[in-house]
Scaffold this motif. Sequence first.
Motif, PDB file in Angstrom:
ATOM      1  N   UNK A  22      17.673  70.230  23.420  1.00 33.26           N
ATOM      2  CA  UNK A  22      16.236  70.004  23.590  1.00 33.26           C
ATOM      3  C   UNK A  22      15.923  69.438  24.978  1.00 33.26           C
ATOM      4  N   UNK A  23      16.729  68.469  25.437  1.00 33.27           N
ATOM      5  CA  UNK A  23      16.488  67.886  26.757  1.00 33.27           C
ATOM      6  C   UNK A  23      16.800  68.883  27.870  1.00 33.27           C
ATOM      7  N   UNK A  24      17.830  69.702  27.680  1.00 34.93           N
ATOM      8  CA  UNK A  24      18.108  70.751  28.654  1.00 34.93           C
ATOM      9  C   UNK A  24      16.905  71.681  28.786  1.00 34.93           C
ATOM     10  N   UNK A  25      16.296  72.023  27.652  1.00 37.76           N
ATOM     11  CA  UNK A  25      15.117  72.897  27.661  1.00 37.76           C
ATOM     12  C   UNK A  25      13.928  72.215  28.325  1.00 37.76           C
ATOM     13  N   UNK A  26      13.697  70.957  27.998  1.00 37.84           N
ATOM     14  CA  UNK A  26      12.531  70.247  28.530  1.00 37.84           C
ATOM     15  C   UNK A  26      12.686  69.883  30.004  1.00 37.84           C
ATOM     16  N   UNK A  27      13.896  69.487  30.391  1.00 37.16           N
ATOM     17  CA  UNK A  27      14.125  69.021  31.758  1.00 37.16           C
ATOM     18  C   UNK A  27      14.570  70.125  32.704  1.00 37.16           C
ATOM     19  N   UNK A  28      15.221  71.153  32.174  1.00 37.96           N
ATOM     20  CA  UNK A  28      15.748  72.209  33.037  1.00 37.96           C
ATOM     21  C   UNK A  28      16.970  71.760  33.812  1.00 37.96           C
ATOM     22  N   UNK A  29      17.744  70.799  33.255  1.00 39.23           N
ATOM     23  CA  UNK A  29      18.923  70.254  33.935  1.00 39.23           C
ATOM     24  C   UNK A  29      20.190  70.615  33.177  1.00 39.23           C
ATOM     25  N   UNK A  30      21.295  70.766  33.943  1.00 44.45           N
ATOM     26  CA  UNK A  30      22.602  71.019  33.351  1.00 44.45           C
ATOM     27  C   UNK A  30      23.493  69.776  33.358  1.00 44.45           C
ATOM     28  N   UNK A  31      23.228  68.874  34.315  1.00 43.69           N
ATOM     29  CA  UNK A  31      24.069  67.683  34.488  1.00 43.69           C
ATOM     30  C   UNK A  31      23.245  66.421  34.262  1.00 43.69           C
ATOM     31  N   UNK A  32      23.486  65.745  33.163  1.00 46.03           N
ATOM     32  CA  UNK A  32      22.795  64.483  32.920  1.00 46.03           C
ATOM     33  C   UNK A  32      23.519  63.720  31.826  1.00 46.03           C
ATOM     34  N   UNK A  33      23.163  62.451  31.680  1.00 47.48           N
ATOM     35  CA  UNK A  33      23.668  61.712  30.540  1.00 47.48           C
ATOM     36  C   UNK A  33      22.517  60.988  29.873  1.00 47.48           C
ATOM     37  N   UNK A  34      22.671  60.732  28.598  1.00 46.55           N
ATOM     38  CA  UNK A  34      21.675  59.974  27.862  1.00 46.55           C
ATOM     39  C   UNK A  34      22.368  58.771  27.237  1.00 46.55           C
ATOM     40  N   UNK A  35      21.683  57.638  27.247  1.00 45.94           N
ATOM     41  CA  UNK A  35      22.169  56.448  26.576  1.00 45.94           C
ATOM     42  C   UNK A  35      21.422  56.327  25.254  1.00 45.94           C
ATOM     43  N   UNK A  36      22.175  56.183  24.176  1.00 46.06           N
ATOM     44  CA  UNK A  36      21.595  56.132  22.834  1.00 46.06           C
ATOM     45  C   UNK A  36      22.062  54.856  22.140  1.00 46.06           C
TER      46      UNK A  36
END
Length: 308
Positions: free
Chosen positions: A249-263
């Motif tokens: 979902x975040x890849x679709x919304x942001x258009x990014x391939x490289x990221x991290x999320x803190x949960x």
Amino acid sequence: MKLNGTILYSCVDDEKEEEETAESETSPPPPASIVVGYALTSKKKKSFLKPKFIRLARNKGIQFVPIDLRRALSEQGPFNVVLHKLEGKDWSQAIEDYQRLHPEVTVVDPPSAIQHLRNRQSMLEVVVDLKLPESYVVKPLVVDGSVKSHALFLAYDHISLSELEAPMVLQEFINHSGVLFKVFIVGESIKVVRRFSLPDVTERDISRISGVFGFPRVSGADSSADDVDLDPAVAELPPQPLLEIIARELHHRLGLRLFNIDIIRQKGTKDLYYIIDINYFPGYGKMPEYEHIFTDFLVSLAQSKCIE
């Protein structure tokens, strides 16, 4: 954003250096078939382009070539992939112009997409609607990699907020047993590690304490909780299907391939999770097995362009 359990938003970050010694080469590498032009800060280059990673990439036919920022990007190459993490309007314009001239080259990632994560307000808007909490985590609005942008405060009352320098973002503080899950995304690959985070705040704290308290930078590689004997209910990782949904979902919304999320998982619950931060091109050198995951990612990018 509800996904198989409630996913909301709040705040924390990362980025430190690691050292790694070189190992001896055992066989000559194959000729490079994938050329990756890179434009990284010296800090990112040191933490990311480690000797072991470079050797593994070379053995898979990947060559890393530094981009000369003193020359026009269109005069350099040819590249199969351009990997970058630099800021500034001039650089963003250079990348966008290059993409128009060379659509056959994969740029990781588009500056317009990265821009969403340079500002914590636009970052928050990607995942959730804000609500007014009892206590706040406070961070600067702008994310520029500086020490100041990583400042972190806990405010126990509204009045104390006047002590902090604007602009800033207020995020609800959620008790989470002092542990967060750092989820690294590399294309379609997902890797999760546990990190120690901020301590819980009790109702007694809220009723007795006022003011603003600063915290040291949290969730770095030196705060790993992976090898610590934790309560199983605290240590349990978020379910893989949930992480896949969030990443997609975040890849679709942001258009990014490289990221991290803190949960984080709210204390006392089994499936109530909060997304507390998103970072572009994080410290992959601190991710277990990053060398294999990232080289496979680069190979897949080149192969997908060949198929096109």
